[in-house]
Motif scaffolding. Structure first.
Motif, PDB file in Angstrom:
ATOM      1  N   LYS A 143      40.138  48.895  58.813  1.00 58.06           N
ATOM      2  CA  LYS A 143      41.022  48.519  59.899  1.00 58.06           C
ATOM      3  C   LYS A 143      41.714  47.202  59.565  1.00 58.06           C
ATOM      4  N   ASP A 144      43.018  47.266  59.379  1.00 61.56           N
ATOM      5  CA  ASP A 144      43.839  46.084  59.110  1.00 61.56           C
ATOM      6  C   ASP A 144      43.284  45.184  58.008  1.00 61.56           C
ATOM      7  N   PRO A 145      43.071  45.702  56.802  1.00 61.72           N
ATOM      8  CA  PRO A 145      42.592  44.826  55.720  1.00 61.72           C
ATOM      9  C   PRO A 145      43.655  43.792  55.369  1.00 61.72           C
ATOM     10  N   PRO A 146      43.262  42.570  55.010  1.00 63.56           N
ATOM     11  CA  PRO A 146      44.231  41.516  54.676  1.00 63.56           C
ATOM     12  C   PRO A 146      45.151  41.929  53.533  1.00 63.56           C
ATOM     13  N   GLN A 147      46.388  41.490  53.623  1.00 61.49           N
ATOM     14  CA  GLN A 147      47.364  41.807  52.596  1.00 61.49           C
ATOM     15  C   GLN A 147      47.789  40.551  51.842  1.00 61.49           C
ATOM     16  N   VAL A 148      48.094  40.724  50.583  1.00 60.63           N
ATOM     17  CA  VAL A 148      48.657  39.668  49.757  1.00 60.63           C
ATOM     18  C   VAL A 148      50.019  40.147  49.302  1.00 60.63           C
ATOM     19  N   LYS A 149      51.046  39.419  49.688  1.00 63.73           N
ATOM     20  CA  LYS A 149      52.419  39.780  49.364  1.00 63.73           C
ATOM     21  C   LYS A 149      52.755  41.188  49.844  1.00 63.73           C
ATOM     22  N   GLY A 150      52.260  41.505  51.037  1.00 61.47           N
ATOM     23  CA  GLY A 150      52.574  42.769  51.673  1.00 61.47           C
ATOM     24  C   GLY A 150      51.814  43.970  51.153  1.00 61.47           C
ATOM     25  N   LYS A 151      50.818  43.738  50.306  1.00 55.86           N
ATOM     26  CA  LYS A 151      50.070  44.841  49.724  1.00 55.86           C
ATOM     27  C   LYS A 151      48.569  44.627  49.896  1.00 55.86           C
ATOM     28  N   LEU A 322      37.130  34.085  59.471  1.00 57.11           N
ATOM     29  CA  LEU A 322      38.386  34.824  59.367  1.00 57.11           C
ATOM     30  C   LEU A 322      38.314  35.811  58.204  1.00 57.11           C
ATOM     31  N   PRO A 323      39.084  36.897  58.276  1.00 58.61           N
ATOM     32  CA  PRO A 323      39.124  37.817  57.132  1.00 58.61           C
ATOM     33  C   PRO A 323      39.878  37.196  55.970  1.00 58.61           C
ATOM     34  N   SER A 324      39.551  37.614  54.759  1.00 59.21           N
ATOM     35  CA  SER A 324      40.275  37.144  53.573  1.00 59.21           C
ATOM     36  C   SER A 324      40.393  38.301  52.593  1.00 59.21           C
ATOM     37  N   PRO A 325      41.400  38.283  51.730  1.00 63.78           N
ATOM     38  CA  PRO A 325      41.597  39.382  50.781  1.00 63.78           C
ATOM     39  C   PRO A 325      40.580  39.333  49.649  1.00 63.78           C
ATOM     40  N   ALA A 326      39.523  40.089  49.810  1.00 58.57           N
ATOM     41  CA  ALA A 326      38.467  40.143  48.802  1.00 58.57           C
ATOM     42  C   ALA A 326      37.774  41.496  48.915  1.00 58.57           C
ATOM     43  N   GLY A 327      37.146  41.925  47.841  1.00 59.00           N
ATOM     44  CA  GLY A 327      36.445  43.204  47.865  1.00 59.00           C
ATOM     45  C   GLY A 327      36.621  43.962  46.565  1.00 59.00           C
ATOM     46  N   TRP A 328      36.304  45.257  46.593  1.00 57.51           N
ATOM     47  CA  TRP A 328      36.428  46.089  45.391  1.00 57.51           C
ATOM     48  C   TRP A 328      37.900  46.291  45.028  1.00 57.51           C
ATOM     49  N   SER A 329      38.223  46.038  43.778  1.00 56.35           N
ATOM     50  CA  SER A 329      39.589  46.247  43.287  1.00 56.35           C
ATOM     51  C   SER A 329      39.552  47.063  41.994  1.00 56.35           C
ATOM     52  N   LEU A 330      40.572  47.875  41.816  1.00 56.46           N
ATOM     53  CA  LEU A 330      40.698  48.725  40.635  1.00 56.46           C
ATOM     54  C   LEU A 330      41.529  47.997  39.584  1.00 56.46           C
ATOM     55  N   SER A 331      41.001  47.924  38.370  1.00 60.32           N
ATOM     56  CA  SER A 331      41.739  47.236  37.316  1.00 60.32           C
ATOM     57  C   SER A 331      42.977  48.031  36.919  1.00 60.32           C
ATOM     58  N   ALA A 332      43.988  47.329  36.462  1.00 64.77           N
ATOM     59  CA  ALA A 332      45.232  47.979  36.047  1.00 64.77           C
ATOM     60  C   ALA A 332      44.987  48.906  34.866  1.00 64.77           C
ATOM     61  N   GLU A 333      44.058  48.525  33.999  1.00 62.09           N
ATOM     62  CA  GLU A 333      43.764  49.348  32.824  1.00 62.09           C
ATOM     63  C   GLU A 333      43.078  50.641  33.235  1.00 62.09           C
ATOM     64  N   LEU A 398      38.328  29.445  57.173  1.00 60.21           N
ATOM     65  CA  LEU A 398      38.017  29.902  55.817  1.00 60.21           C
ATOM     66  C   LEU A 398      37.680  28.704  54.935  1.00 60.21           C
ATOM     67  N   ALA A 399      37.022  28.981  53.818  1.00 58.17           N
ATOM     68  CA  ALA A 399      36.732  27.942  52.837  1.00 58.17           C
ATOM     69  C   ALA A 399      38.016  27.558  52.102  1.00 58.17           C
ATOM     70  N   ILE A 400      37.993  26.433  51.434  1.00 57.70           N
ATOM     71  CA  ILE A 400      39.183  25.878  50.784  1.00 57.70           C
ATOM     72  C   ILE A 400      39.848  26.865  49.838  1.00 57.70           C
ATOM     73  N   ASN A 401      39.065  27.695  49.151  1.00 53.58           N
ATOM     74  CA  ASN A 401      39.619  28.607  48.145  1.00 53.58           C
ATOM     75  C   ASN A 401      39.835  30.021  48.656  1.00 53.58           C
ATOM     76  N   ASN A 402      39.574  30.272  49.936  1.00 54.20           N
ATOM     77  CA  ASN A 402      39.715  31.631  50.462  1.00 54.20           C
ATOM     78  C   ASN A 402      41.052  31.870  51.162  1.00 54.20           C
ATOM     79  N   TRP A 403      41.845  30.828  51.329  1.00 55.97           N
ATOM     80  CA  TRP A 403      43.177  31.010  51.895  1.00 55.97           C
ATOM     81  C   TRP A 403      44.083  31.639  50.840  1.00 55.97           C
ATOM     82  N   TRP A 404      45.191  32.187  51.259  1.00 60.53           N
ATOM     83  CA  TRP A 404      46.100  32.830  50.299  1.00 60.53           C
ATOM     84  C   TRP A 404      47.538  32.604  50.717  1.00 60.53           C
ATOM     85  N   GLY A 405      48.467  33.231  50.003  1.00 59.18           N
ATOM     86  CA  GLY A 405      49.882  33.006  50.280  1.00 59.18           C
ATOM     87  C   GLY A 405      50.251  31.562  49.997  1.00 59.18           C
ATOM     88  N   ASP A 406      50.959  30.933  50.906  1.00 54.00           N
ATOM     89  CA  ASP A 406      51.360  29.537  50.723  1.00 54.00           C
ATOM     90  C   ASP A 406      50.168  28.595  50.695  1.00 54.00           C
TER      91      ASP A 406
END
Length: 451
Positions: A143-151, A322-333, A398-406
């Motif tokens: 439900k509404d996962p955080p987005q980075v640059k609209g993705k 607060l929510p932050s963009p983190a979790g399982w990600s698929l590598s480009a390779e 959020l912690a200092i390193n968990n913010w994103w975007g600007d």
């Protein structure tokens, strides 16, 4: 810019047992076990097709600094391979005290970047082209996962949980402490009482750099982020400074706490040692997250402990939440290989299937990120954490390193800053002078990243 909305939970009470539920639902009501009910993998037509194909393998990387989380993920990996015999998963979890970001960069440099990776510095690796967007058919799980640059780049493993004081009830009783603190000054009074009683007030696992962030961010949230969530972007623009009074106050409180109340061996103590030190009675308190509850109970099932958030000087309670963009990600390779991609998608669906996911959440006392209802038993300590998340009067940050975007800070700055603060304490340094160093380093890293 990140959303600053509070994550809402619904907590169900069934008889005398407290259980946790994430709101929303979808059509996946299966069991995650291998008996009777369907697993997430067997529900998927693609998963069934995968079972009939040749053997496929992929590597998985995740942060293992926290023993309970490592154990929970390893158990999930083992369970998945039992129901998917044609899939082999190579576990390459981080097992050192190095920063997770540095570990991932090293893996990338030697050609061992994981196919499926627990991503914490999402924007860094997305910009570098190392990860791809979360497959669209997996978005329905959340439900509404955080987005980075609209993705959306991540399948969020859980929701950020509050951090606070985990304390020995016996130590508090022996020191004559009968009430929890309502202000930070009252919290300090408690530390003095504990010290007078003959016990070390606080244990810190400073050998692991990530552990330093627990206390550092408690003070930054109180004095900086609750008043200005966009402080990081302003620091990048040089309109605020680490030498400003609010930051200096936060880091002065940090230094004073470590100097007066933290166990003297904190710099050589690992995070995985803190639970045993607490239950042994060598220290009265540990400042950490809810994932420690199971470790403490495992270390001593009879140890009686409580949990609370440390208030600020005005008596306000502010926590990570607060929510932050983190979790399982698929590598480009890995995304280039259709068979590998499908196996990874099957694993993700298995990971978040209600019964399997409930076991994972329960083992680390986490909060679900899925739409699907997930129920598991919680104890007194976890209920206190859930109350913090549900309380509208508690400020979430959020912690200092968990913010994103600007508000994204230079990726290497967090570790550098934590080490600077370790040096500040060890050398009894001047806070204002050390904060000047922080400004200089921050600007240098911003400039280097821009080139």
């Amino acid at each position: 810019m990140q959303k600053k909305t509070m994550t809402k939970l619904s907590v169900l009470l069934l008889a005398a047992t407290t259980v946790l539920s994430a709101c929303g639902s979808n059509n996946n009501n299966s069991k995650a076990g291998n008996t009777g009910g369907n697993t997430a993998a067997s529900q998927s037509p693609d998963a069934a097709a995968t079972d009939a194909k040749k053997e496929v393998s992929f590597s998985i990387g995740y942060a293992a600094g926290d023993p309970a989380t490592k154990k929970a993920i390893a158990a999930t990996v083992e369970a998945f391979m039992k129901v998917s015999p044609n899939v082999k998963i190579k576990d390459i979890s981080e097992t050192t005290s190095s920063a997770y970001l540095d570990w991932l960069k090293t893996k990338d440099a030697v050609g061992e970047f994981p196919d499926l990776v627990e991503m914490r510095d999402t924007e860094v690796f997305a910009d570098a082209g190392k990860i791809v967007e979360l497959p669209s058919d997996l978005l329905e799980l959340f439900k509404d996962p955080p987005q980075v640059k609209g993705k959306v780049w991540n399948a969020p493993m859980s929701v950020n949980v509050p951090q606070g004081i985990i304390y020995s009830k016996k130590a508090y009783a022996d020191a004559g402490i009968t009430e929890l603190p309502k202000t930070y000054d009252e919290f300090i009074t408690i530390q003095d009482k504990l010290k007078t009683s003959g016990i070390t007030p606080i244990v810190v696992g400073g050998k692991d750099i990530f552990h330093m962030g627990f206390w550092v961010n408690k003070f930054l949230i109180d004095d900086v982020y609750t008043k200005d969530p966009d402080w990081n972007s302003k620091r990048t623009a040089k309109t605020v400074s680490f030498t400003d009074p609010n930051v200096v106050q936060a880091m002065t409180d940090f230094k004073d706490l470590f100097t007066n109340y933290v166990d003297k061996g904190w710099l050589s103590t690992g995070d995985n040692q803190t639970a045993s030190i607490l239950v042994s009675g060598k220290a009265a308190q540990l400042f950490s997250g809810t994932w420690m509850f199971s470790q403490i109970k495992e270390a001593d099932p009879n140890f009686e402990f409580g949990f609370y958030a440390v208030p600020d000087r005005e008596g306000k309670v502010n926590v990570i939440g607060l929510p932050s963009p983190a979790g399982w990600s698929l590598s480009a390779e890995a995304a280039k290989d259709a068979g590998k991609t499908q196996a990874i998608k099957d694993f993700i669906r298995f990971f978040f299937a209600p019964e399997q996911y409930a076991a994972y959440l329960a083992s680390i006392n986490a909060i679900p990120s899925t739409k699907e209802k997930v129920i598991y038993e919680t104890g007194e300590q976890m209920q206190a954490a859930l109350d913090l998340i549900a309380d509208p009067n508690v400020t979430k940050s959020l912690a200092i390193n968990n913010w994103w975007g600007d508000n994204l800070i230079p990726p290497q700055f967090r570790n550098w800053y934590y080490k600077l603060l370790q040096d500040l304490v060890v050398k009894n340094g001047d806070v204002a002078g050390y904060m000047k160093q922080a400004d200089t380093e921050y600007d240098a890293q911003v400039k280097a990243n821009a080139q």
